[in-house]
Motif scaffolding. Structure first.
Motif, short mmCIF file in Angstrom:
data_model
loop_
_atom_site.label_atom_id
_atom_site.label_comp_id
_atom_site.label_asym_id
_atom_site.label_seq_id
_atom_site.Cartn_x
_atom_site.Cartn_y
_atom_site.Cartn_z
N ARG A 79 -6.82 1.31 7.26
CA ARG A 79 -7.79 2.32 7.72
C ARG A 79 -7.83 3.55 6.83
O ARG A 79 -8.77 4.35 6.90
N LEU A 80 -6.83 3.72 6.00
CA LEU A 80 -6.78 4.88 5.09
C LEU A 80 -7.66 4.62 3.88
O LEU A 80 -7.79 3.49 3.42
N LYS A 81 -8.24 5.65 3.37
CA LYS A 81 -9.06 5.56 2.16
C LYS A 81 -8.14 5.73 0.95
O LYS A 81 -7.99 6.83 0.43
N LEU A 82 -7.49 4.66 0.56
CA LEU A 82 -6.55 4.72 -0.56
C LEU A 82 -7.27 4.32 -1.81
O LEU A 82 -6.89 4.33 -2.85
N GLU A 86 2.06 6.45 -7.14
CA GLU A 86 1.03 7.36 -7.62
C GLU A 86 1.39 8.83 -7.38
O GLU A 86 0.61 9.72 -7.72
N GLY A 87 2.54 9.09 -6.78
CA GLY A 87 2.95 10.46 -6.52
C GLY A 87 2.22 11.11 -5.37
O GLY A 87 2.17 12.34 -5.25
N ALA A 129 0.83 -1.21 0.00
CA ALA A 129 0.00 0.00 0.00
C ALA A 129 0.87 1.26 0.00
O ALA A 129 0.54 2.25 -0.67
N VAL A 130 1.97 1.24 0.72
CA VAL A 130 2.87 2.39 0.76
C VAL A 130 3.58 2.54 -0.58
O VAL A 130 3.70 3.65 -1.11
N GLU A 131 4.04 1.43 -1.14
CA GLU A 131 4.65 1.49 -2.48
C GLU A 131 3.69 2.12 -3.49
O GLU A 131 4.11 2.92 -4.32
#
Length: 153
Positions: A150-153, A32-33, A25-27
């Motif tokens: 929990r983040l809305k990615l 995505e910038g 998710a972090v990658e």
């Protein structure tokens, strides 16, 4: 930029043991910038690899006010590097107007809510790492890779 993220979570081989701690998710955020990477320990001038560090005399909050120390497993005090790296990470967050961070859980720099207890035995104590404590003080909302869902990615 929306997020400040631990560089090791983005796949950079900068953890104390010279490895990455990649989180998909972090990658994705970086790709995505939407995120900028930081390794506070590297920003503070510490090498990769480096001896493991834990906080003695409290937590990262205590280090910020001079009560705690960042000590490596050989007994060397690296507090100054941890403070310098934390300040630089905050400067980067401020430069981009970032209000959210995804940081490495249990790290003496980036740990949020729990860090290693200073005995190098694997035990944990409640508290934040030095960078996490400084970012929180500045109003940055923090998540770990274990909470990224929990983040809305």
């Amino acid at each position: 930029m929306e997020y400040l993220v631990s560089a090791c979570l983005a796949g950079e081989a900068c953890a104390y043991d010279g490895r990455a701690r990649t989180c998909a998710a972090v990658e994705k955020l970086v790709r995505e910038g939407r995120a900028v990477t930081v390794c506070p320990e590297c920003l503070g001038g510490l090498a990769v690899p480096r001896p493991p560090v834990e906080i003695t005399g409290g937590t990262g909050t205590d280090v910020l006010v001079g009560r705690g120390r960042a000590i490596n497993c050989h007994g060397v005090d690296v507090t100054r590097a941890f403070l310098q790296g934390a300040r630089e990470a905050l400067r980067i967050a401020e430069k981009y107007g970032i209000r959210k961070a995804v940081l490495k859980a249990r790290s003496p720099s980036c740990g949020y809510r729990w860090i290693h207890d200073g005995t190098f035995t694997g035990k944990l104590k409640q508290g934040h790492g030095v960078t996490a404590a400084l970012l929180l003080k500045a109003g940055v909302e923090i998540f770990t890779e274990e909470e990224v869902h929990r983040l809305k990615l």
